[in-house]
Structures are given as structure tokens and as C-alpha cells.
Design a protein around this motif. Structure first.
Motif, PDB file in Angstrom:
ATOM      1  N   VAL A  29       4.475  12.833  27.167  1.00 33.84           N
ATOM      2  CA  VAL A  29       4.630  13.285  25.785  1.00 33.84           C
ATOM      3  C   VAL A  29       5.631  14.432  25.750  1.00 33.84           C
ATOM      4  N   LYS A  30       5.550  15.330  26.729  1.00 32.80           N
ATOM      5  CA  LYS A  30       6.452  16.479  26.786  1.00 32.80           C
ATOM      6  C   LYS A  30       7.912  16.022  26.837  1.00 32.80           C
ATOM      7  N   GLU A  31       8.226  15.037  27.685  1.00 30.69           N
ATOM      8  CA  GLU A  31       9.597  14.527  27.779  1.00 30.69           C
ATOM      9  C   GLU A  31      10.057  13.915  26.460  1.00 30.69           C
ATOM     10  N   PHE A  32       9.175  13.169  25.811  1.00 28.84           N
ATOM     11  CA  PHE A  32       9.514  12.528  24.542  1.00 28.84           C
ATOM     12  C   PHE A  32       9.788  13.559  23.458  1.00 28.84           C
ATOM     13  N   VAL A  33       8.885  14.536  23.330  1.00 30.33           N
ATOM     14  CA  VAL A  33       9.050  15.568  22.306  1.00 30.33           C
ATOM     15  C   VAL A  33      10.333  16.350  22.554  1.00 30.33           C
ATOM     16  N   LYS A  34      10.601  16.694  23.808  1.00 26.87           N
ATOM     17  CA  LYS A  34      11.836  17.408  24.130  1.00 26.87           C
ATOM     18  C   LYS A  34      13.056  16.581  23.739  1.00 26.87           C
ATOM     19  N   HIS A  35      13.036  15.288  24.030  1.00 31.88           N
ATOM     20  CA  HIS A  35      14.142  14.397  23.675  1.00 31.88           C
ATOM     21  C   HIS A  35      14.371  14.381  22.162  1.00 31.88           C
ATOM     22  N   VAL A  36      13.300  14.233  21.402  1.00 35.61           N
ATOM     23  CA  VAL A  36      13.412  14.160  19.941  1.00 35.61           C
ATOM     24  C   VAL A  36      13.940  15.479  19.375  1.00 35.61           C
ATOM     25  N   VAL A  37      13.447  16.597  19.872  1.00 36.91           N
ATOM     26  CA  VAL A  37      13.887  17.899  19.367  1.00 36.91           C
ATOM     27  C   VAL A  37      15.359  18.126  19.688  1.00 36.91           C
ATOM     28  N   VAL A  38      15.777  17.846  20.913  1.00 38.05           N
ATOM     29  CA  VAL A  38      17.185  18.031  21.290  1.00 38.05           C
ATOM     30  C   VAL A  38      18.070  17.110  20.465  1.00 38.05           C
ATOM     31  N   GLN A  39      17.653  15.868  20.282  1.00 33.22           N
ATOM     32  CA  GLN A  39      18.420  14.909  19.479  1.00 33.22           C
ATOM     33  C   GLN A  39      18.582  15.424  18.052  1.00 33.22           C
ATOM     34  N   GLU A  40      17.527  15.950  17.483  1.00 33.10           N
ATOM     35  CA  GLU A  40      17.579  16.478  16.114  1.00 33.10           C
ATOM     36  C   GLU A  40      18.486  17.699  16.031  1.00 33.10           C
ATOM     37  N   MET A  41      18.416  18.563  17.020  1.00 32.43           N
ATOM     38  CA  MET A  41      19.248  19.768  17.015  1.00 32.43           C
ATOM     39  C   MET A  41      20.732  19.422  17.124  1.00 32.43           C
ATOM     40  N   GLU A  42      21.041  18.338  17.824  1.00 32.93           N
ATOM     41  CA  GLU A  42      22.437  17.942  18.009  1.00 32.93           C
ATOM     42  C   GLU A  42      22.967  17.108  16.849  1.00 32.93           C
ATOM     43  N   SER A  43      22.088  16.656  15.984  1.00 27.21           N
ATOM     44  CA  SER A  43      22.473  15.814  14.860  1.00 27.21           C
ATOM     45  C   SER A  43      23.231  16.622  13.811  1.00 27.21           C
ATOM     46  N   ASP A  44      24.261  15.995  13.244  1.00 25.48           N
ATOM     47  CA  ASP A  44      25.017  16.626  12.169  1.00 25.48           C
ATOM     48  C   ASP A  44      24.392  16.356  10.801  1.00 25.48           C
ATOM     49  N   GLU A  45      23.422  15.447  10.763  1.00 30.73           N
ATOM     50  CA  GLU A  45      22.787  15.102   9.495  1.00 30.73           C
ATOM     51  C   GLU A  45      21.837  16.216   9.072  1.00 30.73           C
ATOM     52  N   GLU A  46      21.867  16.519   7.809  1.00 33.67           N
ATOM     53  CA  GLU A  46      20.960  17.523   7.276  1.00 33.67           C
ATOM     54  C   GLU A  46      20.059  16.864   6.239  1.00 33.67           C
ATOM     55  N   ILE A  47      18.839  17.391   6.136  1.00 37.35           N
ATOM     56  CA  ILE A  47      17.944  16.901   5.093  1.00 37.35           C
ATOM     57  C   ILE A  47      17.881  17.957   4.004  1.00 37.35           C
ATOM     58  N   SER A  48      17.586  17.507   2.819  1.00 38.56           N
ATOM     59  CA  SER A  48      17.505  18.442   1.699  1.00 38.56           C
ATOM     60  C   SER A  48      16.193  19.219   1.772  1.00 38.56           C
ATOM     61  N   GLU A  49      16.136  20.287   1.003  1.00 35.26           N
ATOM     62  CA  GLU A  49      14.915  21.079   0.945  1.00 35.26           C
ATOM     63  C   GLU A  49      13.757  20.232   0.422  1.00 35.26           C
TER      64      GLU A  49
END
Length: 66
Positions: A29-49
Motif C-alpha cells: 500500500v505504501k508503494e502505491f500511495v507514494k506512486h499516486v502522490v508523486v504522479q499527482e504532484m508532477e501533473s500539470d492538471e489542476e482541479i477547481s476549488e
């Protein structure tokens, strides 16, 4: 030497993630969560408030966030 911190997650959520990662190339689970968080941080897509509030409410409704 690296320093670590602990993040608390509901057991039900962790169980859901464990079930999901069984068929995925993640060893834990730790590896998966880390992968998802890093992927999100590197994403240029933003979500609205508004989208962020909706996601937060959905997580609260599911019991993953207090």
C-alpha cells in the motif's frame, strides 16, 4: 539517513487499497500511495476549488476522512 513520518489511514481504506494492489505491480500500500502522490504532484492538471470540495465531501461520506 532519511527521516520518516507516519500518516494515519482508516483500516477500511487500507483494506480497499490492499485488495486493489493485489493485481497491480506494487509491493505494498505504501508503494502505491507514494506512486499516486508523486504522479499527482508532477501533473500539470489542476482541479477547481469546487472539484476539490466535492472530492473532500465524497471522501468524508465514504468515511475515509474525518
Amino acid at each position: 539517513m532519511s527521516e520518516y513520518t507516519t500518516i494515519s489511514l482508516r483500516k477500511e481504506f487500507v483494506a480497499d487499497v490492499e485488495e486493489y494492489v493485489e493485481d497491480e505491480p506494487f509491493g505494498s500500500v505504501k508503494e502505491f500511495v507514494k506512486h499516486v502522490v508523486v504522479q499527482e504532484m508532477e501533473s500539470d492538471e489542476e482541479i477547481s476549488e469546487s472539484e476539490a470540495r466535492q472530492i473532500g465531501q465524497r471522501l468524508r461520506d465514504l468515511g475515509y476522512v474525518d
